[in-house]
Design an enzyme around this catalytic site. Structure first.
Site, PDB file in Angstrom:
ATOM      1  CD  GLU A  24      -9.139  10.224  -2.148  1.00 31.11           C
ATOM      2  OE1 GLU A  24     -10.289   9.870  -2.466  1.00 31.11           O
ATOM      3  OE2 GLU A  24      -8.134   9.503  -2.311  1.00 31.11           O
TER       4      GLU A  24
ATOM      5  NE  ARG B 244     -13.304   0.557   4.575  1.00 33.14           N
ATOM      6  CZ  ARG B 244     -14.478   0.685   3.967  1.00 33.14           C
ATOM      7  NH1 ARG B 244     -15.287  -0.354   3.890  1.00 33.14           N
ATOM      8  NH2 ARG B 244     -14.824   1.827   3.425  1.00 33.14           N
TER       9      ARG B 244
ATOM     10  CD  GLN C  64      -3.411   7.847  -1.626  1.00 35.54           C
ATOM     11  OE1 GLN C  64      -4.183   6.936  -1.852  1.00 35.54           O
ATOM     12  NE2 GLN C  64      -3.737   9.099  -1.822  1.00 35.54           N
TER      13      GLN C  64
ATOM     14  CG  HIS D  99      -9.273   7.758  -7.069  1.00 37.40           C
ATOM     15  ND1 HIS D  99      -8.925   9.062  -6.796  1.00 37.40           N
ATOM     16  CD2 HIS D  99      -9.678   7.226  -5.886  1.00 37.40           C
ATOM     17  CE1 HIS D  99      -9.115   9.304  -5.504  1.00 37.40           C
ATOM     18  NE2 HIS D  99      -9.576   8.207  -4.930  1.00 37.40           N
TER      19      HIS D  99
ATOM     20  CG  HIS E 243     -14.023   6.573  -3.941  1.00 35.00           C
ATOM     21  ND1 HIS E 243     -14.356   7.816  -3.473  1.00 35.00           N
ATOM     22  CD2 HIS E 243     -12.683   6.452  -3.750  1.00 35.00           C
ATOM     23  CE1 HIS E 243     -13.276   8.427  -3.015  1.00 35.00           C
ATOM     24  NE2 HIS E 243     -12.237   7.612  -3.160  1.00 35.00           N
ATOM     25  CD  GLU E 244     -10.917   3.308  -4.128  1.00 36.80           C
ATOM     26  OE1 GLU E 244     -10.005   4.006  -4.615  1.00 36.80           O
ATOM     27  OE2 GLU E 244     -11.367   3.501  -2.974  1.00 36.80           O
TER      28      GLU E 244
ATOM     29  CG  ASP F 247      -0.759   7.661   5.404  1.00 40.03           C
ATOM     30  OD1 ASP F 247      -0.922   8.127   4.263  1.00 40.03           O
ATOM     31  OD2 ASP F 247      -0.165   6.591   5.641  1.00 40.03           O
TER      32      ASP F 247
ATOM     33  CD  GLU G 197      -6.509   6.213  -5.401  1.00 41.41           C
ATOM     34  OE1 GLU G 197      -6.934   5.486  -4.482  1.00 41.41           O
ATOM     35  OE2 GLU G 197      -6.088   7.362  -5.205  1.00 41.41           O
TER      36      GLU G 197
ATOM     37  N   GLY H  68     -10.612   0.867   2.525  1.00 41.73           N
ATOM     38  CA  GLY H  68     -11.747   0.321   1.802  1.00 41.73           C
ATOM     39  C   GLY H  68     -11.303  -0.058   0.405  1.00 41.73           C
TER      40      GLY H  68
ATOM     41  CD  GLN I 211      -2.543   1.759   0.447  1.00 38.19           C
ATOM     42  OE1 GLN I 211      -3.238   0.977  -0.194  1.00 38.19           O
ATOM     43  NE2 GLN I 211      -2.537   3.059   0.184  1.00 38.19           N
TER      44      GLN I 211
ATOM     45  CE1 TYR J 299     -10.576  10.941   1.879  1.00 35.34           C
ATOM     46  CE2 TYR J 299     -11.704   9.648   0.206  1.00 35.34           C
ATOM     47  CZ  TYR J 299     -10.622   9.839   1.036  1.00 35.34           C
ATOM     48  OH  TYR J 299      -9.600   8.934   1.032  1.00 35.34           O
TER      49      TYR J 299
HETATM   50  N1  BES Z   1      -6.872   6.713  -2.172  1.00 37.84           N
HETATM   51  C1  BES Z   1      -7.790   6.411  -1.150  1.00 37.84           C
HETATM   52  C2  BES Z   1      -7.184   5.615  -0.023  1.00 37.84           C
HETATM   53  C3  BES Z   1      -6.066   6.313   0.709  1.00 37.84           C
HETATM   54  C4  BES Z   1      -6.166   7.646   1.061  1.00 37.84           C
HETATM   55  C5  BES Z   1      -4.943   5.606   1.059  1.00 37.84           C
HETATM   56  C6  BES Z   1      -5.122   8.261   1.739  1.00 37.84           C
HETATM   57  C7  BES Z   1      -3.906   6.219   1.726  1.00 37.84           C
HETATM   58  C8  BES Z   1      -3.996   7.555   2.069  1.00 37.84           C
HETATM   59  C9  BES Z   1      -9.003   5.661  -1.692  1.00 37.84           C
HETATM   60  O1  BES Z   1      -9.406   6.077  -2.945  1.00 37.84           O
HETATM   61  C10 BES Z   1     -10.152   5.938  -0.777  1.00 37.84           C
HETATM   62  O2  BES Z   1     -10.532   7.075  -0.676  1.00 37.84           O
HETATM   63  N2  BES Z   1     -10.675   4.910  -0.125  1.00 37.84           N
HETATM   64  C11 BES Z   1     -11.805   5.036   0.755  1.00 37.84           C
HETATM   65  C12 BES Z   1     -13.026   4.555   0.053  1.00 37.84           C
HETATM   66  C13 BES Z   1     -14.103   5.459  -0.134  1.00 37.84           C
HETATM   67  C14 BES Z   1     -15.323   4.928  -0.816  1.00 37.84           C
HETATM   68  C15 BES Z   1     -14.182   6.797   0.396  1.00 37.84           C
HETATM   69  C16 BES Z   1     -11.571   4.125   1.942  1.00 37.84           C
HETATM   70  O3  BES Z   1     -10.599   3.385   1.941  1.00 37.84           O
HETATM   71  O4  BES Z   1     -12.364   4.155   2.856  1.00 37.84           O
HETATM   72 ZN    ZN Z   2     -10.258   8.003  -2.966  1.00 35.89          ZN
END
Ligand code: BES
Ligand code: ZN
Length: 634
Positions: free
Chosen positions: A349, A589, A172, A330, A326-327, A404, A302, A299, A170, A412
């Site tokens: 986001e 998660r 990001q 992206h 969502h993914e 992070d 992308e 969750g 992972q 978002y």
């Molecule tokens: N890119 C993000 C996940 C992420 C964000 C990883 C910041 C590391 C740092 C991914 O697209 C995302 O937003 N996932 C969400 C899902 C969603 C439907 C809002 C999640 O994991 O909950």
């Molecule tokens: Zn996202």
């Protein structure tokens, strides 16, 4: 049409402020006083792309399960931006560097000097490599650490099949550096190729072109011909099988999960088609999904051509597949047009959350979409009520912070709401055209918030001066640079939710027992709204009545169980104790588990429990989740 301003290096007092390859408009200066260089400076990278820029990463790695190590070489093709540049600066974290070599002809390599700087808690350690004149390639021999922040190693027992180990990355936000020495900044785009060796009975997959039918030889080849930021480089290896969903879509997962996953994700091809209709052709060839083991800390992620997803979206009724929307979104907002620095994360986001809802509307209808929009607004209002001013700002200053940790749901939901206001002001037709052109204009570039503002000004506001009067610069500032929400922020409404609220009210007033409420046709979103609408404090009798009527403690829907368990902790509903422990020890998660720990630690007894459960669960969590949950229970 893709104008790129020449980039420069300015020396300001003692600091060299380096600017990266952000795109800018020709005519409109950014609205703020900060220079382009300042805007695009990435405070989360040690790299020197303004002097020497990595263009391609060629990986040759062996997956060593017994040592929990990725070991091999990374060969970087570099481009000199300054002719007299003498060193290449890379990001690393916990990497063991055995050797660095340089080549001028691309095939003959000779050793070159390198040094690892001091380790910073957040950024890791800079790796400085001496670059001989004319060198075009640098090869680094290295291995990752068993505790690499971007890699999770699972024992066979932690998988669905229980027979084979599993590993996944992972990257990001800034974890690519924990498994590849590279310029780990979203402003630096690279193509990549890889040869990955695994034990013979396992399959490796990556965010790249690959053969889904490749025989299990223990050696797998990958190629990503489009330039992407490092946070999108991804790898997984385990007992992974593949099933096509459509012409260019498919799902990878462990054999035990394959049929269930394929059924749940059967609308994927439709989603791709709906998004193309709105925002132009899908640029990445195939769109496949890897459904991971439950410890996946997000969750979804992308990763281009291959979204990584949590198995907690497999609710059995497709009610959580908006995560795929969502993914997938992206693939336009984020992967095509990328935030230049983590400060501009909302460009990724916020846009994606807006697109996600448009896709849900196109595939599952407006009613469904509006429920999600209302839930989003509620989440946002809740966060704005409790966060410090800094965390309420879209264009957030993350200096000194781990990106992070800086990433909450504010970028978002507030970002999506801002775009919704633009849509409502200019009308769908104009706004859709604008967004489509925006993705096309900045495709395969990394841009700053100022770049977006300049583009918005020129291509939407200036084109429609009368409507634009409703979106003055002061309002845009309020959205992007200020805490809270503008008074004119859109308020999504859902008729379905109004009915849910009526049912909650008659129950709370004692007029109708829970078992007699009209809940038959409720979707997951309606259940979530019902549970969130209830007052924070409920009696033992009320909790029990709900549980008996609706079987909430044993709900297999991870989102519904999450909201129910929050209520159970808050109201000391002991009948859910075992379920809570099971939940926290089987899912990784963060969005689902962290709030439960946060609720637990509010009381002394709860804190004890949180610690006890965390002690059991910790080993099964991803390193990122171990850290984030660890901070909560300490
Ligand atoms: N890119 C993000 C996940 C992420 C964000 C990883 C910041 C590391 C740092 C991914 O697209 C995302 O937003 N996932 C969400 C899902 C969603 C439907 C809002 C999640 O994991 O909950
Ligand atoms: Zn996202």
């Amino acid at each position: 049409m893709k104008t790129q301003l020449a980039v420069c290096l300015i020396a300001l007092s003692l600091f060299a402020m380096a600017c990266q390859n952000s795109s800018t408009e020709k005519t409109n200066p950014p609205a703020t006083q900060t220079s382009q260089a300042d805007e695009a400076r990435d405070v989360h990278s040690y790299a020197n792309p303004e002097q020497v820029r990595v263009k391609h990463v060629a990986l040759n790695l062996e997956v060593l399960f017994d040592r929990k190590v990725l070991k091999g070489t990374s060969t970087l093709t570099v481009e000199r931006k300054q002719n007299d540049a003498k060193e290449l600066k890379l990001d690393t974290r916990e990497l063991k560097i055995a050797k660095a070599e340089a080549s001028t002809d691309g095939s003959n390599f000779t050793p070159t000097q390198f040094s690892l700087g001091e380790t910073d808690k957040i950024l890791g350690a800079p790796l400085t490599i001496q670059l001989p004149a004319q060198a075009t390639k640098v090869r680094i021999e290295y291995e990752s650490s068993p505790t690499a922040s971007g890699v999770q190693w699972l024992t066979a027992a932690q998988t669905a099949g229980k027979k084979h180990p599993y590993v996944f990355t992972q990257s990001q936000s800034i974890h690519a550096r924990s498994w590849i020495p590279l310029q780990d900044s979203p402003g630096v785009r690279v193509t990549y190729s890889a040869t990955i060796r695994t034990p013979k009975d396992l399959r490796a997959v990556m965010s790249a072109e690959q053969d889904s039918n490749a025989p299990l030889t223990g050696e797998y080849k990958f190629n990503m011909p489009q330039a992407i930021p490092s946070y999108l480089i991804a790898l997984a290896a385990g007992d992974i099988t593949f099933k096509p969903l459509g012409n260019r879509t498919g799902v990878y997962t462990e054999p035990a999960m394959l049929e269930k996953a394929a059924k749940e994700l059967e609308d994927t091809e439709k989603m791709v088609e709906a998004t193309e209709k709105l925002y132009g052709p899908y640029a990445w060839g195939r769109y496949d999904i890897l459904v991971l083991p439950p410890s996946f800390p997000y969750g979804g992620m992308e990763n281009p051509r291959l979204t990584f997803a949590t198995p907690t979206i497999l609710a059995g009724d497709k009610s959580l597949v908006s995560l795929i929307a969502h993914e997938l979104a992206h693939s336009w907002s984020g992967n095509l047009v990328t935030n230049a620095t983590w400060r501009d994360f909302w460009l990724n986001e916020g846009f994606t959350t807006y697109l996600e809802r448009r896709i849900v509307e196109a595939v599952y209808g407006r009613e469904n979409e509006e429920m999600q929009a209302v839930l989003g607004r509620q989440t946002l209002d809740g966060l704005l009520a409790k966060f410090d001013a800094r965390d309420q700002i879209l264009h957030i200053d993350l200096t000194g912070l781990d990106p992070d940790e800086g990433s909450t749901e504010v970028p978002y939901e507030k970002g999506a709401l801002f775009l919704r206001q633009l849509e409502e002001t200019f009308g769908r037709e104009k706004f859709d055209q604008f967004l489509k052109a925006y993705f096309d204009h900045f495709a395969f570039q990394s841009i700053t918030t100022a770049d977006f503002r300049a583009y918005l000004q020129k291509n939407l506001l200036d084109q429609n001066p009368q409507l634009a009067a409703k979106i003055p610069p002061s309002l845009i500032d309020e959205w992007i640079e200020k805490p809270g929400l503008p008074a004119s922020a859109p308020k999504p409404k859902s008729d379905a939710f109004a009915k849910v609220e009526d049912q909650a009210k008659v129950w709370l007033e004692g007029k109708t027992p829970a078992a007699k409420l009209q809940t038959k046709q409720w979707t997951t979103q309606e259940w979530l709204h019902f549970l969130k609408f209830l007052p924070p404090s409920l009696s033992e009798i009320q909790m029990k009545e709900l549980d008996q009527a609706f079987g909430l403690t044993k709900s297999g829907n991870a989102e519904i169980a999450h909201v129910w368990l929050l209520a159970a902790i808050r109201n000391k509903y002991a009948a859910a104790d075992l379920r809570l422990e099971e939940y926290l020890t089987s899912i990784g998660r963060q969005k689902l588990i962290k709030p439960l720990y946060e609720e637990l630690v509010k009381t002394p007894e709860g804190k004890q429990r949180a610690k006890a459960i965390f002690a059991k669960a910790r080993a099964g969590y991803h390193p990122i989740a171990q850290t984030s949950v660890g901070k909560v229970v300490q």
